[in-house]
Design a protein around this motif. Structure first.
Motif, PDB file in Angstrom:
ATOM      1  N   GLN A  92       1.452  -1.398   0.215  1.00 28.75           N
ATOM      2  CA  GLN A  92      -0.290   0.194   0.210  1.00 28.75           C
ATOM      3  C   GLN A  92       1.044   1.212   0.128  1.00 28.75           C
ATOM      4  O   GLN A  92       0.618   2.225  -0.427  1.00 28.75           O
ATOM      5  CB  GLN A  92      -0.993   0.089   1.386  1.00 28.75           C
ATOM      6  N   ILE A  93       1.993   1.347   1.195  1.00 30.34           N
ATOM      7  CA  ILE A  93       3.029   2.655   0.447  1.00 30.34           C
ATOM      8  C   ILE A  93       3.578   2.768  -0.296  1.00 30.34           C
ATOM      9  O   ILE A  93       3.680   3.449  -0.567  1.00 30.34           O
ATOM     10  CB  ILE A  93       3.314   2.183   1.674  1.00 30.34           C
ATOM     11  N   GLU A  94       3.927   1.873  -1.158  1.00 34.47           N
ATOM     12  CA  GLU A  94       4.788   1.550  -2.534  1.00 34.47           C
ATOM     13  C   GLU A  94       3.971   3.253  -3.058  1.00 34.47           C
ATOM     14  O   GLU A  94       4.296   2.940  -3.681  1.00 34.47           O
ATOM     15  CB  GLU A  94       5.060   0.369  -2.409  1.00 34.47           C
ATOM     16  N   ILE A  95       2.098   1.795  -3.563  1.00 33.44           N
ATOM     17  CA  ILE A  95       1.286   2.315  -4.593  1.00 33.44           C
ATOM     18  C   ILE A  95       1.389   4.044  -3.845  1.00 33.44           C
ATOM     19  O   ILE A  95       1.384   4.609  -4.909  1.00 33.44           O
ATOM     20  CB  ILE A  95      -0.219   1.549  -4.533  1.00 33.44           C
ATOM     21  N   LEU A  96       1.553   4.535  -2.618  1.00 27.29           N
ATOM     22  CA  LEU A  96       0.768   5.842  -2.585  1.00 27.29           C
ATOM     23  C   LEU A  96       1.617   6.744  -1.906  1.00 27.29           C
ATOM     24  O   LEU A  96       2.074   7.409  -3.171  1.00 27.29           O
ATOM     25  CB  LEU A  96       0.279   5.917  -0.482  1.00 27.29           C
ATOM     26  N   GLU A  97       3.231   5.798  -2.626  1.00 22.36           N
ATOM     27  CA  GLU A  97       4.512   6.588  -2.600  1.00 22.36           C
ATOM     28  C   GLU A  97       4.594   7.124  -4.201  1.00 22.36           C
ATOM     29  O   GLU A  97       4.924   8.373  -4.468  1.00 22.36           O
ATOM     30  CB  GLU A  97       5.556   6.195  -2.082  1.00 22.36           C
ATOM     31  N   SER A  98       4.445   5.917  -5.049  1.00 21.51           N
ATOM     32  CA  SER A  98       4.857   6.473  -6.313  1.00 21.51           C
ATOM     33  C   SER A  98       3.611   7.198  -7.068  1.00 21.51           C
ATOM     34  O   SER A  98       3.625   8.386  -7.941  1.00 21.51           O
ATOM     35  CB  SER A  98       4.339   4.746  -7.219  1.00 21.51           C
ATOM     36  N   ILE A  99       1.980   7.326  -6.267  1.00 14.87           N
ATOM     37  CA  ILE A  99       0.990   7.968  -6.807  1.00 14.87           C
ATOM     38  C   ILE A  99       2.049   9.358  -6.631  1.00 14.87           C
ATOM     39  O   ILE A  99       1.350  10.610  -6.760  1.00 14.87           O
ATOM     40  CB  ILE A  99      -0.413   8.159  -6.217  1.00 14.87           C
ATOM     41  N   GLN A 101       4.270  10.886  -5.934  1.00 15.90           N
ATOM     42  CA  GLN A 101       5.681  11.146  -6.693  1.00 15.90           C
ATOM     43  C   GLN A 101       5.164  12.515  -8.090  1.00 15.90           C
ATOM     44  O   GLN A 101       5.555  13.046  -8.306  1.00 15.90           O
ATOM     45  CB  GLN A 101       6.973  10.324  -7.191  1.00 15.90           C
ATOM     46  N   ILE A 102       4.380  11.921  -8.676  1.00 16.82           N
ATOM     47  CA  ILE A 102       3.458  11.968  -9.567  1.00 16.82           C
ATOM     48  C   ILE A 102       2.515  13.275  -9.652  1.00 16.82           C
ATOM     49  O   ILE A 102       2.329  13.956  -9.946  1.00 16.82           O
ATOM     50  CB  ILE A 102       2.484  11.485 -10.575  1.00 16.82           C
ATOM     51  N   ASN A 103       1.874  12.977  -7.911  1.00 21.39           N
ATOM     52  CA  ASN A 103       1.055  13.949  -7.704  1.00 21.39           C
ATOM     53  C   ASN A 103       0.748  13.655  -6.919  1.00 21.39           C
ATOM     54  O   ASN A 103      -0.195  12.922  -5.935  1.00 21.39           O
ATOM     55  CB  ASN A 103      -0.517  13.216  -8.866  1.00 21.39           C
ATOM     56  N   SER A 104       1.042  15.580  -5.286  1.00 19.02           N
ATOM     57  CA  SER A 104       1.228  15.403  -4.617  1.00 19.02           C
ATOM     58  C   SER A 104      -0.958  15.813  -3.202  1.00 19.02           C
ATOM     59  O   SER A 104      -0.881  15.565  -2.837  1.00 19.02           O
ATOM     60  CB  SER A 104       2.217  16.122  -3.271  1.00 19.02           C
ATOM     61  N   TYR A 105      -1.263  16.367  -4.251  1.00 18.07           N
ATOM     62  CA  TYR A 105      -2.361  16.478  -4.126  1.00 18.07           C
ATOM     63  C   TYR A 105      -3.363  15.706  -5.301  1.00 18.07           C
ATOM     64  O   TYR A 105      -4.155  16.901  -5.980  1.00 18.07           O
ATOM     65  CB  TYR A 105      -2.725  18.356  -4.651  1.00 18.07           C
ATOM     66  N   PRO A 106      -3.640  14.582  -4.923  1.00 14.07           N
ATOM     67  CA  PRO A 106      -4.425  14.395  -5.694  1.00 14.07           C
ATOM     68  C   PRO A 106      -6.477  14.205  -5.119  1.00 14.07           C
ATOM     69  O   PRO A 106      -6.605  14.741  -4.079  1.00 14.07           O
ATOM     70  CB  PRO A 106      -4.962  12.805  -5.294  1.00 14.07           C
ATOM     71  N   GLY A 107      -7.277  14.195  -6.125  1.00 12.68           N
ATOM     72  CA  GLY A 107      -9.122  14.765  -5.620  1.00 12.68           C
ATOM     73  C   GLY A 107      -9.244  13.849  -5.514  1.00 12.68           C
ATOM     74  O   GLY A 107      -8.457  12.578  -5.184  1.00 12.68           O
ATOM     75  N   ILE A 108     -10.855  14.042  -5.178  1.00 16.38           N
ATOM     76  CA  ILE A 108     -11.665  13.094  -4.489  1.00 16.38           C
ATOM     77  C   ILE A 108     -11.769  11.847  -5.191  1.00 16.38           C
ATOM     78  O   ILE A 108     -11.317  10.669  -4.419  1.00 16.38           O
ATOM     79  CB  ILE A 108     -13.088  13.363  -4.252  1.00 16.38           C
ATOM     80  N   ASN A 131      -0.198  14.268   5.890  1.00 18.23           N
ATOM     81  CA  ASN A 131       0.920  13.810   6.373  1.00 18.23           C
ATOM     82  C   ASN A 131       2.419  13.679   5.928  1.00 18.23           C
ATOM     83  O   ASN A 131       3.301  14.435   5.806  1.00 18.23           O
ATOM     84  CB  ASN A 131       1.020  12.709   7.179  1.00 18.23           C
ATOM     85  N   ARG A 132       1.909  13.152   3.877  1.00 23.21           N
ATOM     86  CA  ARG A 132       3.019  12.942   3.175  1.00 23.21           C
ATOM     87  C   ARG A 132       3.724  14.188   3.315  1.00 23.21           C
ATOM     88  O   ARG A 132       4.896  14.461   3.123  1.00 23.21           O
ATOM     89  CB  ARG A 132       2.868  11.740   2.739  1.00 23.21           C
ATOM     90  N   ARG A 133       2.690  15.097   2.603  1.00 26.57           N
ATOM     91  CA  ARG A 133       3.049  16.565   2.086  1.00 26.57           C
ATOM     92  C   ARG A 133       4.094  17.079   3.397  1.00 26.57           C
ATOM     93  O   ARG A 133       4.215  18.086   3.804  1.00 26.57           O
ATOM     94  CB  ARG A 133       2.473  17.847   2.422  1.00 26.57           C
ATOM     95  N   ALA A 134       3.646  17.350   4.789  1.00 30.17           N
ATOM     96  CA  ALA A 134       4.670  17.339   6.232  1.00 30.17           C
ATOM     97  C   ALA A 134       4.893  16.734   6.385  1.00 30.17           C
ATOM     98  O   ALA A 134       6.255  17.388   6.589  1.00 30.17           O
ATOM     99  CB  ALA A 134       3.414  17.185   7.053  1.00 30.17           C
TER     100      ALA A 134
END
Length: 161
Positions: A92-99, A101-108, A131-134
């Motif tokens: 899960q973390i690997e997928i979230l991290e890869s997203i 890298q592309i977009n740190s502000y994903p929409g709904i 939390n990742r942005r922080a």
């Protein structure tokens, strides 16, 4: 000469446990407030003549013979304390991290899609990105501090020669 007005001494209300609990024998003019107990509110099928304690005991024992909904569980967790910490798996973390890298502000829409695929709640995905942005901001600030510190120490070292 200034004139000072004499004020009467204010009487303060004395609070004792007996008075708060209404055991001091004095008549109370306030109507007792029904305490917030979500496990009781969910048990509307219990008879009104039973005492509050009996209702609470029955409800806790048999959970009102119906499964608790997610919103009820959330209310109960809030009542008891904080919700349990979400433990993300490595995948899960690997997928979230890869997203991230592309977009740190994903929409709904993207968050809801991630929630389905990762089998998590959308609000947990939102909090993870927050939390990742922080964390990114904090690490950037720390690296800037180290660069300034090195620059000053280099200046100081050159000035001494």
């Amino acid at each position: 000469m200034s004139s000072t007005a004499v004020r009467p001494v204010e009487r303060k209300t004395v609070f004792t446990i007996e008075r708060i609990l209404g055991l001091d024998g004095k008549e109370q003019s306030t109507v007792p407030v029904k305490p917030h107990r979500p496990w009781i509110d969910a048990c509307s099928n219990l008879v009104g003549s039973e005492s509050q304690f009996t209702q609470e005991t029955k409800c806790k024992q048999d959970s009102c013979d119906r499964p608790a909904s997610d919103s009820y569980k959330r209310t109960l967790n809030w009542y008891i304390g904080r919700r349990p910490r979400t433990a993300f798996t490595g995948a899960q973390i690997e997928i979230l991290e890869s997203i991230f890298q592309i977009n740190s502000y994903p929409g709904i829409d993207l968050r809801e899609e991630l929630a389905k695929r990762l089998e998590l709640e959308e609000d947990r995905i939102q909090i993870w990105f927050q939390n990742r942005r922080a964390k990114l901001k904090r690490s950037h600030r720390e690296s800037q501090f180290l660069m300034v510190k090195r620059a000053f120490s280099n200046l100081h070292g050159q000035a001494g020669h």
